[in-house]
Design a protein around this motif. Structure first.
Motif, PDB file in Angstrom:
ATOM      1  N   ARG A 252       0.825  -1.207   0.000  1.00  0.00           N
ATOM      2  CA  ARG A 252       0.000   0.000   0.000  1.00  0.00           C
ATOM      3  C   ARG A 252       0.863   1.263   0.000  1.00  0.00           C
ATOM      4  N   ALA A 253       1.980   1.205   0.708  1.00  0.00           N
ATOM      5  CA  ALA A 253       2.894   2.353   0.678  1.00  0.00           C
ATOM      6  C   ALA A 253       3.457   2.558  -0.730  1.00  0.00           C
ATOM      7  N   ALA A 254       3.784   1.449  -1.418  1.00  0.00           N
ATOM      8  CA  ALA A 254       4.286   1.550  -2.795  1.00  0.00           C
ATOM      9  C   ALA A 254       3.203   2.078  -3.728  1.00  0.00           C
ATOM     10  N   ALA A 255       1.950   1.715  -3.484  1.00  0.00           N
ATOM     11  CA  ALA A 255       0.854   2.204  -4.323  1.00  0.00           C
ATOM     12  C   ALA A 255       0.681   3.712  -4.167  1.00  0.00           C
ATOM     13  N   VAL A 256       0.847   4.215  -2.946  1.00  0.00           N
ATOM     14  CA  VAL A 256       0.742   5.660  -2.724  1.00  0.00           C
ATOM     15  C   VAL A 256       1.867   6.402  -3.451  1.00  0.00           C
ATOM     16  N   LYS A 257       3.078   5.852  -3.410  1.00  0.00           N
ATOM     17  CA  LYS A 257       4.198   6.490  -4.119  1.00  0.00           C
ATOM     18  C   LYS A 257       3.985   6.429  -5.636  1.00  0.00           C
ATOM     19  N   LEU A 258       3.407   5.322  -6.113  1.00  0.00           N
ATOM     20  CA  LEU A 258       3.126   5.207  -7.538  1.00  0.00           C
ATOM     21  C   LEU A 258       2.096   6.241  -7.986  1.00  0.00           C
ATOM     22  N   SER A 259       1.198   6.631  -7.090  1.00  0.00           N
ATOM     23  CA  SER A 259       0.152   7.590  -7.454  1.00  0.00           C
ATOM     24  C   SER A 259       0.717   8.968  -7.790  1.00  0.00           C
ATOM     25  N   LEU A 260       1.958   9.251  -7.408  1.00  0.00           N
ATOM     26  CA  LEU A 260       2.574  10.516  -7.795  1.00  0.00           C
ATOM     27  C   LEU A 260       2.805  10.589  -9.305  1.00  0.00           C
ATOM     28  N   TYR A 261       2.853   9.428  -9.955  1.00  0.00           N
ATOM     29  CA  TYR A 261       3.122   9.379 -11.392  1.00  0.00           C
ATOM     30  C   TYR A 261       1.931   8.844 -12.191  1.00  0.00           C
ATOM     31  N   TYR A 262       1.107   8.026 -11.565  1.00  0.00           N
ATOM     32  CA  TYR A 262      -0.078   7.508 -12.232  1.00  0.00           C
ATOM     33  C   TYR A 262      -1.263   8.371 -11.835  1.00  0.00           C
ATOM     34  N   ARG A 263      -1.793   9.135 -12.796  1.00  0.00           N
ATOM     35  CA  ARG A 263      -2.811  10.138 -12.498  1.00  0.00           C
ATOM     36  C   ARG A 263      -4.004   9.985 -13.443  1.00  0.00           C
ATOM     37  N   ASP A 264      -5.119  10.563 -13.030  1.00  0.00           N
ATOM     38  CA  ASP A 264      -6.325  10.514 -13.854  1.00  0.00           C
ATOM     39  C   ASP A 264      -6.318  11.634 -14.885  1.00  0.00           C
ATOM     40  N   ASP A 265      -7.446  11.793 -15.592  1.00  0.00           N
ATOM     41  CA  ASP A 265      -7.520  12.775 -16.670  1.00  0.00           C
ATOM     42  C   ASP A 265      -7.397  14.202 -16.160  1.00  0.00           C
ATOM     43  N   GLN A 266      -7.717  14.435 -14.889  1.00  0.00           N
ATOM     44  CA  GLN A 266      -7.591  15.767 -14.306  1.00  0.00           C
ATOM     45  C   GLN A 266      -6.212  16.015 -13.696  1.00  0.00           C
ATOM     46  N   GLY A 267      -5.319  15.029 -13.818  1.00  0.00           N
ATOM     47  CA  GLY A 267      -3.982  15.174 -13.273  1.00  0.00           C
ATOM     48  C   GLY A 267      -3.886  14.884 -11.786  1.00  0.00           C
ATOM     49  N   LEU A 268      -4.905  14.282 -11.202  1.00  0.00           N
ATOM     50  CA  LEU A 268      -4.894  13.959  -9.776  1.00  0.00           C
ATOM     51  C   LEU A 268      -4.364  12.544  -9.563  1.00  0.00           C
ATOM     52  N   PRO A 269      -3.599  12.321  -8.477  1.00  0.00           N
ATOM     53  CA  PRO A 269      -3.005  10.993  -8.244  1.00  0.00           C
ATOM     54  C   PRO A 269      -4.052   9.921  -7.967  1.00  0.00           C
ATOM     55  N   VAL A 270      -3.777   8.717  -8.432  1.00  0.00           N
ATOM     56  CA  VAL A 270      -4.691   7.579  -8.276  1.00  0.00           C
ATOM     57  C   VAL A 270      -3.937   6.434  -7.615  1.00  0.00           C
ATOM     58  N   VAL A 271      -4.474   5.900  -6.532  1.00  0.00           N
ATOM     59  CA  VAL A 271      -3.895   4.736  -5.854  1.00  0.00           C
ATOM     60  C   VAL A 271      -4.473   3.463  -6.469  1.00  0.00           C
ATOM     61  N   VAL A 272      -3.598   2.555  -6.876  1.00  0.00           N
ATOM     62  CA  VAL A 272      -4.016   1.311  -7.546  1.00  0.00           C
ATOM     63  C   VAL A 272      -4.027   0.180  -6.524  1.00  0.00           C
TER      64      VAL A 272
END
Length: 487
Positions: A252-272
């Motif tokens: 879960r910690a890695a997913a939060v860090k990944l959300s800095l680069y994986y973003r939605d259409d509005q440019g907001l971070p998404v946790v996978v």
């Protein structure tokens, strides 16, 4: 966490990963779940990062700033129009004069061309005799051309050329920023994948202990096994649950860090979540690095070349300032209409040619600038050679690391296969009563350790390839080949 770690950490891990705490952390770091389904691929992460990463967007803004500064430098070549008028409202003379002049600097010389219209009325004193024109005024065109100083370069042209270098530097800095962001995005994705695969491995290990509980219970009820075996199995199960808890926390910690680069259409971070983990076979992405490497493709090396070019321009300007000034100027003038109060001498066509010569006797400012700029070029040249050597050494070392990581993966795969074979055989022996509880657990944990080791080896080779792609500025491998982010 090693197999033999104390189960006393369970309470702490459970508290740290409680649903309330995790919900609070994740809601503050990301938005709702992504719209897409299926395994999350590295290509998808790279596309999202290249499109929405704040660092890349900021770098593009700096690029626009450099382009705006270049437009400002072009302003030195703007056409200038001026109007001047004066009239004697009191006194013996009543002369009135009006003049309009347009001046255009030359882009290939330090001089300029100009055109002027002037008209006057009334009477002027003898010391202002040149103010007289015919009734319809005077038209004049002229030019000044630099023959020595400012002929090949001057402050205006050097400023414009330097601004062009600044645009190139801003573009290379954007490229360097984009490469760095994409490399970090790959690293975040690979850590997320590795953490997810480790979580699955520990969950499978825990499931083995859970499935074994009912069989041991039946054997104890039948008197075939002692009661202590249930306690031993429960202790082993709790230990494996602790491994799962910690692995889930890491995931879960890695997913939060990944959300800095994986973003939605509005440019907001998404946790996978776990549902989008790829299969183990292609988990880390198929990152192919182009073996061809162009040294000038590295943005830091290209920036250094631009800095040398800028210093060369400044050196040329300093040498220009050492020259004497010799300017050639000429103009053609013609008065039109009936003769005015100045007389008929204004009517014929006038052609005037002149020279201006000016030389500084000491010129210490230009000498000092010349010496300073030459020293700067020497410094940048040494840095360029060292950077080239450093880049080649870095790429060579990363190539060796990739090769070594490949060998490590092959060895670890064989180790995992053997460990799983031993664990499977030991479980069959245990079910048949030919093995003991301690040995079967040890075989299973060794197989899981080998699985985790293989995951780490595959992550290592993926990380080495990502570093090699960044070191060689491979924009295709980094997902930067189809966007407006690169020069």
């Amino acid at each position: 966490m090693k197999m033999g770690q104390s189960v006393g950490l369970i309470a702490v891990l459970l508290a740290a990963t409680s649903p309330a705490a995790l919900a609070q952390d994740m809601s503050s770091a990301a938005t709702a779940a992504p719209r897409t389904t299926g395994p999350l691929t590295l290509e998808e992460v790279l596309q999202s990062s290249a499109r929405s990463a704040p660092d890349i967007i900021a770098a593009l803004a700096r690029n626009r700033q450099a382009e705006a500064r270049a437009l400002t430098a072009q302003g030195a070549f703007d056409t200038v129009f001026a109007v001047d008028g004066r009239s004697r409202v009191e006194g013996y003379y009543d002369g009135t004069e009006f003049a309009g002049k347009a001046e255009q600097p030359l882009t290939d010389n330090g001089g300029y061309v100009y055109g002027q219209y002037r008209v006057s009325r009334g009477d002027f004193p003898v010391y202002e005799d040149k103010a007289y024109t015919n009734k319809l005024g005077e038209v004049k065109v002229g030019a000044l051309y630099s023959l020595l100083r400012d002929r090949l370069i001057d402050a205006r042209r050097s400023e414009f050329r330097l601004s062009a270098n600044d645009i190139d530097i801003a573009r290379f800095e954007t490229k360097a920023t984009s490469i760095g962001v994409q490399a970090r995005a790959i690293e975040a994705y690979q850590k997320w994948v590795a953490a997810g695969l480790k979580l699955k491995a520990y969950q499978a290990l825990m499931t083995l202990a859970q499935n074994r509980t009912q069989g041991i219970q039946r054997q104890v009820d039948l008197g075939a096994k002692p009661d202590i075996l249930l306690t031993e199995n429960e202790a082993n199960l709790v230990k494996r649950q602790a491994l799962v808890v910690e692995a889930r926390q890491d995931f879960r910690a890695a997913a939060v860090k990944l959300s800095l680069y994986y973003r939605d259409d509005q440019g907001l971070p998404v946790v996978v979540d776990e549902a989008r983990l790829p299969d183990a076979g292609d988990a880390f992405g198929d990152l192919r690095v182009d073996p061809a490497f162009n040294l000038e493709g590295r943005p830091d090396f290209a920036i250094l070349l631009e800095e040398i070019d800028k210093a060369t321009i400044k050196l040329a300007l300093a040498r220009n300032d050492m020259k004497p000034r010799l300017d050639l100027n000429g103009e053609v003038a013609k008065d039109m209409g009936p003769v005015g109060l100045g007389g008929s001498s204004r009517t014929p066509l006038e052609v005037i040619v002149g020279l201006t010569f000016k030389v500084p006797l000491q010129n210490r400012k230009a000498k000092g600038k010349l010496a300073e700029t030459q020293a700067k070029i020497d410094e940048l040249s040494v840095k360029q050679r060292f950077l080239a050597e450093k880049i080649r050494a870095e790429v060579t070392a990363l190539g060796i690391e990739v090769e070594t990581a490949n060998q490590l993966v092959d060895t670890t795969e064989r180790e995992r296969t053997l460990a799983e074979r031993l664990a499977s055989a030991e479980r069959r022996r245990f079910e048949l009563g030919s093995s003991d509880f301690f040995l079967v657990n040890q075989r299973e944990e060794s197989a899981t350790s080998a699985e985790v080791k293989l995951i780490e080896a595959r992550a290592r080779i993926a990380a080495a390839r990502a570093e090699l792609a960044a070191a060689t500025a491979d924009v295709d491998a980094l997902g930067l080949n189809s966007g407006p982010t690169l020069p």
